[in-house]
Design an enzyme around this catalytic site. Structure first.
Site, short mmCIF file in Angstrom:
data_model
loop_
_atom_site.label_atom_id
_atom_site.label_comp_id
_atom_site.label_asym_id
_atom_site.label_seq_id
_atom_site.Cartn_x
_atom_site.Cartn_y
_atom_site.Cartn_z
CE LYS A 1 -2.24 3.34 2.38
NZ LYS A 1 -1.89 4.28 1.32
CD GLU B 1 13.53 3.05 10.17
OE1 GLU B 1 13.68 4.15 10.74
OE2 GLU B 1 14.21 2.05 10.47
P1 ADP Z 1 2.91 11.02 6.19
O1 ADP Z 1 2.82 12.19 7.07
O2 ADP Z 1 4.27 10.69 5.67
O3 ADP Z 1 1.84 10.99 5.12
P2 ADP Z 1 1.48 8.85 7.40
O4 ADP Z 1 1.87 8.06 8.58
O5 ADP Z 1 0.18 9.56 7.43
O6 ADP Z 1 2.67 9.82 7.16
O7 ADP Z 1 1.49 7.95 6.09
C1 ADP Z 1 2.42 6.90 5.86
C2 ADP Z 1 1.69 5.73 5.25
O8 ADP Z 1 0.78 5.21 6.22
C3 ADP Z 1 0.84 6.11 4.02
O9 ADP Z 1 0.89 5.08 3.06
C4 ADP Z 1 -0.54 6.21 4.63
O10 ADP Z 1 -1.58 6.03 3.70
C5 ADP Z 1 -0.51 5.10 5.65
N1 ADP Z 1 -1.54 5.20 6.69
C6 ADP Z 1 -2.17 6.32 7.14
N2 ADP Z 1 -3.10 6.00 8.07
C7 ADP Z 1 -3.06 4.66 8.23
C8 ADP Z 1 -3.75 3.72 9.05
N3 ADP Z 1 -4.70 4.10 9.90
N4 ADP Z 1 -3.42 2.42 8.94
C9 ADP Z 1 -2.46 2.01 8.10
N5 ADP Z 1 -1.78 2.84 7.29
C10 ADP Z 1 -2.06 4.14 7.34
#
Ligand code: ADP
Length: 477
Positions: free
Chosen positions: A171, A246
């Protein structure tokens, strides 16, 4: 515009799409990319589960050939994919092509690792009994990636996962599906059997969360924000699954009185501002000892005047735009916070107008900052850095380590004694002497400690710690 679809069980599917926008020119639509649902994600997990028994027993030559072919195609298409990367993420073309090459090298490295799988054979303490210690794949690996390295991070997670015989549900970040789609397309054409790698683009709260909630995902490797990392951890503990995180950084770069001023300025400016400061290894705390402080600040200001901030694809651009409006607001909010906290904005921080509408921000350098200000403690993830003045090396080291994070750490010095002491005592996973805090080769361990990371290292041969599980087997001869 044709929709780039998700890949589930070997089929390209999905009609519900999101537009991918170029941050250097918001009028430029890079492409349309499918938005996966909960059902799509569940189907992808089921496909990965079904593909695991045969892939985990596939021959090492088959895996080697697929990873090698993938490496070759990525490297051959470096200019085209690098351009796509710069267009969707906003880092310069040189950085985009460089990152694409790194992704190719990572696939090449893990193609080689397939051929070097090894175990140990020990005598048991009981006579005539042998003990074999082998590594086996973990199962279905959930790969969740951020937007700031749209091809290198997917590569350094997917390549080892496949190399060691795992199947994958991938994803990518919503903002940068283009490079992810490109490498999945390449891997599939390189010969990956159906279901071994599944791509589900879409929202984190939908696709990512469904992966976290599934008992059939046996390991999750995540790079992203601290907040989401905590969700990954909580859900993974619940399912008793392996996980690797990370997350953020607030990396220090120390400049000592005895530093070569040019080396210090180049490394500090690169660490803080290149790639628009959007690297988890970027340095946002520049800790400078008294006698060199004023000369360093003046030279850094001069250096910043020559930095060109413009369209990522334009020749001559040194720093591209911020990735999107949300991140730009976060950056400018922190610039305002820094001002209010009493730090002095010594350079930049202005929004810039260019030929095309984009998220252009002049690098912002604060001085007179202290380590307890929010701009020194919280990750900003943009071209915003603060100079903290300290008395001597001992204070510099203490301030460098006084942070909840511990990813990377740098020092500029000509003293072997201080360089050696800093390497041993910096509380970080990676330490750089007279070099920028960012820029880790593709074949060595990447990762941090404290609030930055959890689990074993990524990249290099240490990657097998996460992507395999150990078996101890006895035979009576
Ligand atoms: P950034 O600020 O770098 O966007 P995020 O942690 O929001 O950091 O996003 C990093 C990854 O985690 C992205 O692929 C995002 O879609 C995914 N992500 C965001 N929310 C969730 C969640 N609840 N569960 C799993 N993955 C998530």
């Amino acid at each position: 515009m044709t929709i780039h679809q998700n890949l589930i069980a070997g089929e390209w599917v999905g009609s519900d799409a999101t537009k991918n926008i170029n941050p250097s020119n918001t009028g430029d639509v890079v492409g349309e990319y499918a938005r996966g649902s909960v059902e799509d994600t569940k189907a992808a997990i089921a496909a990965a589960k079904a593909a695991f028994p045969s892939w985990s027993r596939s021959g090492i030559l088959e895996r080697h050939a697929i990873l090698r072919k993938t490496a070759d195609e990525i490297l051959a298409r470096r200019d085209e994919i690098g351009r796509l990367l710069s267009r969707e993420e906003g880092k310069t073309l040189a950085e985009g092509i460089g990152e694409t090459v790194r992704a190719g090298q990572i696939f090449d490295f893990f193609a080689g690792e397939c051929l070097r799988l090894a175990g140990e054979l020990l005598p048991s303490v009981r006579p005539n009994i042998g003990v074999e210690i082998t590594r086996e794949p973990v199962g279905v690996v959930g790969v969740i990636t951020p937007w700031n390295f749209p091809i290198a991070i997917p590569a350094w997670k997917i390549a080892p996962a496949l190399c060691y015989g795992n199947t994958v549900v991938f994803k990518p970040a919503e903002l940068v599906p283009g490079c992810s789609w490109a490498i999945v397309d390449i891997l599939v054409r390189a010969g990956l059997p159906k279901g071994v790698l599944n791509l589900v683009m879409g929202k984190g709260s939908v696709v990512g969360q469904t992966m976290l909630d599934s008992p059939d995902v046996h390991a999750v490797t995540f790079t992203g924000s601290t907040g989401t990392g905590k969700r990954v951890a909580t859900a993974s503990v619940e399912h008793n699954r392996k996980y690797q995180l990370e997350m953020g950084g607030k990396n220090p770069f120390v400049v000592l009185d005895d530093a070569d001023l040019n080396v210090a300025v180049e490394a500090a400016v690169n660490s803080a501002f290149f790639s628009t400061g959007q690297r988890c290894t970027a340095s946002s705390r520049i800790i400078v000892t008294e006698a060199i402080h004023d000369r360093f600040v003046a030279a850094a200001g001069e250096r910043l005047k020559s930095v060109v901030i413009d369209d990522a694809l334009k020749a001559g651009t040194h720093i591209g735009p911020v990735v999107d409006e949300t991140q730009l607001k976060q950056d400018t909010d922190y610039i305002e916070i820094g001002r209010q906290e009493g730090a002095k904005l010594a350079f930049g921080g202005e929004l810039l107008k260019r030929d095309t509408p984009g998220f252009y921000l002049q690098p912002a350098l604060f001085t007179e900052a202290t380590n307890d200000m929010r701009i020194s403690r919280e990750e900003i993830f943009g071209p915003v850095a603060a100079v903290i003045r300290v008395k001597d090396y001992e204070e510099a080291l203490a301030v460098a380590n006084d942070t909840p994070f511990g990813l990377s750490s740098g020092i500029a010095t000509t003293s072997l004694k201080h360089a050696t002491h800093f390497k041993r005592n910096a509380e970080a996973g990676m330490v750089m002497v007279n070099l920028p805090t960012a820029g880790v080769d593709f074949h060595v361990p990447f990762g941090g400690r404290k609030g930055s990371s959890y689990g074993s290292r990524e990249q290099g041969k240490n990657a097998n710690e996460f992507y395999t599980t150990i078996k101890t087997a006895y035979t009576l001869a």
